[in-house]
Design a protein around this motif. Structure first.
Motif, PDB file in Angstrom:
ATOM      1  N   ALA A 105      -5.379   1.948   0.547  1.00  0.00           N
ATOM      2  CA  ALA A 105      -5.540   0.924  -0.503  1.00  0.00           C
ATOM      3  C   ALA A 105      -4.686   1.232  -1.733  1.00  0.00           C
ATOM      4  O   ALA A 105      -4.077   0.324  -2.317  1.00  0.00           O
ATOM      5  N   ALA A 106      -4.620   2.496  -2.121  1.00  0.00           N
ATOM      6  CA  ALA A 106      -3.837   2.869  -3.311  1.00  0.00           C
ATOM      7  C   ALA A 106      -2.353   2.592  -3.084  1.00  0.00           C
ATOM      8  O   ALA A 106      -1.666   2.040  -3.954  1.00  0.00           O
ATOM      9  N   LEU A 107      -1.854   2.946  -1.896  1.00  0.00           N
ATOM     10  CA  LEU A 107      -0.440   2.703  -1.585  1.00  0.00           C
ATOM     11  C   LEU A 107      -0.158   1.208  -1.501  1.00  0.00           C
ATOM     12  O   LEU A 107       0.882   0.738  -1.994  1.00  0.00           O
ATOM     13  N   LYS A 108      -1.062   0.453  -0.896  1.00  0.00           N
ATOM     14  CA  LYS A 108      -0.867  -1.001  -0.809  1.00  0.00           C
ATOM     15  C   LYS A 108      -0.714  -1.602  -2.207  1.00  0.00           C
ATOM     16  O   LYS A 108       0.157  -2.449  -2.443  1.00  0.00           O
ATOM     17  N   GLN A 109      -1.528  -1.121  -3.149  1.00  0.00           N
ATOM     18  CA  GLN A 109      -1.443  -1.618  -4.522  1.00  0.00           C
ATOM     19  C   GLN A 109      -0.109  -1.215  -5.151  1.00  0.00           C
ATOM     20  O   GLN A 109       0.550  -2.028  -5.815  1.00  0.00           O
ATOM     21  N   GLU A 110       0.307   0.024  -4.920  1.00  0.00           N
ATOM     22  CA  GLU A 110       1.584   0.499  -5.476  1.00  0.00           C
ATOM     23  C   GLU A 110       2.760  -0.310  -4.929  1.00  0.00           C
ATOM     24  O   GLU A 110       3.681  -0.668  -5.671  1.00  0.00           O
ATOM     25  N   LEU A 111       2.736  -0.592  -3.625  1.00  0.00           N
ATOM     26  CA  LEU A 111       3.832  -1.357  -3.013  1.00  0.00           C
ATOM     27  C   LEU A 111       3.838  -2.803  -3.502  1.00  0.00           C
ATOM     28  O   LEU A 111       4.900  -3.379  -3.737  1.00  0.00           O
ATOM     29  N   THR A 112       2.646  -3.365  -3.669  1.00  0.00           N
ATOM     30  CA  THR A 112       2.553  -4.740  -4.193  1.00  0.00           C
ATOM     31  C   THR A 112       3.068  -4.793  -5.626  1.00  0.00           C
ATOM     32  O   THR A 112       3.817  -5.708  -5.992  1.00  0.00           O
TER      33      THR A 112
END
Length: 197
Positions: free
Chosen positions: A43-50
């Motif tokens: 979830a943290a990486l998904k937010q960073e990529l978004t």
């Protein structure tokens, strides 16, 4: 437990070498496959990529939009560096957890095409480089990826760390040149690693 990195350029045959180690009972961490999993599930990486690449980085169903990210990042060195700087630390954390889950093994292998570029070699005790002549590599890739042209393959290879540089930085070399047998090379290394633990 020894942590052994295995790397090499596109088309050298890292996957087949890793399968041989796996048959011998060695746990193998495939960094490319795990990176895709982490990009879809962390979830943290998904937010960073978004945040970095926009809401188009993921589909409406929440799946990684690989086509969009490839088009956006792979032709822009700065965006590619940004993508790698976001993804690699999360994959490193995933690898650390995986190692903990495989503590009973005498040694583990981490397969990563970008072992040196991602700095993940620093987590390893020793590095194996799988190598093959350029003409053999191109022939293999054309058979494996018929959608690619020879020019596209040469461009991808030119962006990777040179074979000479990888060999210079490795402790072990496996020659997958269609001249030397792979199994004896893998068995010899397997015995060396077992003797160290």
């Amino acid at each position: 437990m020894l942590k052994i990195g295995i790397t090499g350029g596109m088309g050298v045959g890292k996957t087949i070498v890793c399968r041989m180690f796996a048959i011998l009972g060695t746990p193998v961490y495939d960094a490319d496959t795990r990176a895709k999993w982490v990009m879809n599930n962390d979830a943290a990486l998904k937010q960073e990529l978004t945040n970095a690449f926009g809401i188009e980085a993921y589909t409406q169903a929440g799946e990684l939009n690989r086509a969009y990210l490839s088009k956006t990042a792979f032709n822009d060195p700065q965006k590619l560096a940004l993508l790698n700087s976001l993804v690699h630390p999360h994959v490193g954390n995933d690898f650390t957890k995986w190692v903990e889950a495989n503590q009973s093994a005498p040694y583990v292998l981490k397969e990563a095409a970008l072992m040196f570029e991602s700095e993940s070699w620093r987590q390893m005790d020793e590095i194996i480089v799988v190598t093959a002549p350029m003409d053999v590599r191109i022939k293999r890739i054309l058979q494996r990826d018929p959608h690619r042209t020879q020019t596209e393959i040469e461009i991808i290879i030119s962006k990777q760390l040179s074979e000479e540089e990888k060999i210079a930085r490795a402790q072990h070399i496996i020659y997958n040149d269609d001249q030397q047998l792979l199994i004896p090379q893998v068995l010899k290394l397997h015995e060396q690693f077992l003797a160290k633990v």
